[in-house]
Design an enzyme around this catalytic site. Structure first.
Site, PDB file in Angstrom:
ATOM      1  N   ASP A   6      88.084  -3.924 -54.405  1.00  0.00           N
ATOM      2  CA  ASP A   6      89.447  -4.133 -53.920  1.00  0.00           C
ATOM      3  C   ASP A   6      89.724  -3.130 -52.817  1.00  0.00           C
ATOM      4  O   ASP A   6      88.796  -2.668 -52.154  1.00  0.00           O
ATOM      5  CB  ASP A   6      90.420  -4.037 -55.091  1.00  0.00           C
ATOM      6  N   HIS A   7      90.966  -2.758 -52.651  1.00  0.00           N
ATOM      7  CA  HIS A   7      91.364  -1.926 -51.514  1.00  0.00           C
ATOM      8  C   HIS A   7      90.411  -0.754 -51.310  1.00  0.00           C
ATOM      9  O   HIS A   7      90.017  -0.086 -52.261  1.00  0.00           O
ATOM     10  CB  HIS A   7      92.779  -1.362 -51.735  1.00  0.00           C
ATOM     11  N   CYS A  58      93.185  -6.602 -62.386  1.00  0.00           N
ATOM     12  CA  CYS A  58      93.057  -5.642 -61.294  1.00  0.00           C
ATOM     13  C   CYS A  58      93.152  -4.236 -61.871  1.00  0.00           C
ATOM     14  O   CYS A  58      94.213  -3.828 -62.360  1.00  0.00           O
ATOM     15  CB  CYS A  58      94.157  -5.876 -60.256  1.00  0.00           C
ATOM     16  N   HIS A  72      97.659 -12.425 -61.267  1.00  0.00           N
ATOM     17  CA  HIS A  72      97.411 -11.028 -60.870  1.00  0.00           C
ATOM     18  C   HIS A  72      98.520 -10.148 -61.426  1.00  0.00           C
ATOM     19  O   HIS A  72      99.695 -10.515 -61.388  1.00  0.00           O
ATOM     20  CB  HIS A  72      97.383 -10.935 -59.340  1.00  0.00           C
ATOM     21  N   TYR A 124      91.884  -2.998 -46.218  1.00  0.00           N
ATOM     22  CA  TYR A 124      90.945  -4.118 -46.161  1.00  0.00           C
ATOM     23  C   TYR A 124      89.978  -4.021 -44.989  1.00  0.00           C
ATOM     24  O   TYR A 124      89.624  -5.024 -44.380  1.00  0.00           O
ATOM     25  CB  TYR A 124      91.711  -5.440 -46.121  1.00  0.00           C
ATOM     26  N   HIS A 176      89.290  -7.667 -60.109  1.00  0.00           N
ATOM     27  CA  HIS A 176      89.457  -6.761 -58.979  1.00  0.00           C
ATOM     28  C   HIS A 176      89.138  -5.364 -59.508  1.00  0.00           C
ATOM     29  O   HIS A 176      89.840  -4.874 -60.409  1.00  0.00           O
ATOM     30  CB  HIS A 176      90.893  -6.773 -58.463  1.00  0.00           C
TER      31      HIS A 176
END
Length: 357
Positions: A319-320, A245, A207, A333, A274
């Site tokens: 993702d977030h 990501c 990552h 999350y 991501h």
């Protein structure tokens, strides 16, 4: 592509598996054994229980995020071989359990950094945000207190209390570690574990650093396309791959995410995607946004088009997300906004699929 959702387990997540299963297009779960520590060898029975829990909910356990790497490996300490052996044993057990992807990182001390976990936006939602000026004023030894206060009672990955209690010791360990040291130590690790990955068909996916630049004087080595090329060349194996990501890499405006998808995706080296959005708010400043392109600074249509163009068939996850509709949960999350993000990404993919015929 295969749509997945990160889940923190029954004891650590406000989101339930039955809720995740009801998200249209959702097929898999990305999780980990959250009660293990970096360096622990995972128990085969615990892996089996985790997998059964997910499968009993009608979902696939698609991959692990993360099997965390002990700091002795990152700094090249004399005891690193013991922890590398534990990591190799864990890879073997995951492969034997029919789990074939591990997302990991090689970030010193902090897995990720934000200056605010609940920045209020104009629409009333709250988001994770980063402001370099605020970070520069923060004493990193006290940063955990701020993070813990804003965490809604949930333990955040990379910010576990027992780890943060050792901050002073951790900073001392990294005091003399340079960028080149980190690259060498990563290569040492990869040379040991990749043969095991090949034997048991488990792909490693590093990552990017989040954010992708040095912080608190700590070196970062996965910050741009050049770094990724170097990391993938450290051990030239398809099992040495990338978690791309878009939010982490994309928080540096110089990083061209669609170009990176095309370069590394065409090589078959992106094992996990991501996909999320951010909004630039100033030099060294960004806040996270809804996945919808118009809400942020990244063009998620172009990112998804790049994945489609290279024939990406790996795992992807929203993702977030924002915290919306009065949801209380782990910062970034929650269920609602990530569910919206998953459906948005699936919609883009469906349009790309039908438009290419």
């Amino acid at each position: 592509m295969k749509m997945t959702f990160r889940w923190y387990g029954e004891k650590f997540d406000s989101v339930k598996l039955w809720q995740i299963r009801q998200i249209p297009g959702m097929t898999g779960i990305i999780t980990t054994l959250y009660d293990t520590k970096p360096g622990d060898e995972w128990d085969a029975d615990a892996i089996a229980r985790m997998k059964k829990t997910v499968e009993d909910a009608g979902l696939e356990l698609s991959g692990i995020e993360s099997v965390n790497i002990h700091d002795a490996i990152k700094v090249g300490a004399p005891e690193r071989d013991r922890y590398i052996q534990s990591y190799m044993n864990t890879i073997r057990k995951l492969g034997q359990a029919d789990i074939h992807m591990i997302c990991y990182n090689f970030m010193p001390v902090f897995d990720w950094t934000r200056s605010d976990l609940a920045k209020m936006r104009a629409d009333g939602s709250t988001v994770l945000a980063y402001d370099q000026e605020k970070i520069d004023r923060i004493d990193p030894q006290r940063m955990f207190e701020q993070i813990d206060t804003d965490s809604n009672g949930f333990i955040l990955p990379g910010w576990e209390p027992e780890r943060m209690a050792e901050l002073k010791k951790l900073f001392a360990q990294y005091a003399s570690v340079s960028h080149e040291d980190l690259f060498r130590n990563l290569q040492y690790f990869l040379k040991a574990v990749i043969p095991v990955c090949e034997q048991y068909d488990v792909k490693l996916a590093i990552h990017p650093d989040d954010p992708p630049w040095d912080i608190f004087g700590l070196p970062r080595i996965c910050t741009n396309a050049e770094d990724v090329r170097r990391i993938l060349s450290l051990v030239d194996s398809p099992y040495n791959g990338l978690t791309l990501c878009s939010g982490s890499m994309g928080s540096n405006p110089c990083n061209d995410i669609p170009a990176m998808v095309r370069e590394f995706g065409a090589q078959g080296r992106i094992h996990f995607a991501h996909v999320r959005n951010i909004r630039f708010t100033g030099p060294g400043q960004f806040e996270e946004a809804a996945h919808f392109s118009g809400d942020g600074s990244l063009d998620l249509y172009e990112i998804m088009k790049a994945y489609h163009d290279v024939g990406f068939d790996g795992y992807i996850r929203p993702d977030h997300g924002r915290m919306i509709w009065d949801e209380q949960g782990r910062a970034g999350y929650g269920l609602y906004d990530r569910a919206l993000g998953a459906v948005y990404l699936s919609g883009l993919w469906e349009a790309l699929e039908k438009g290419s015929k």
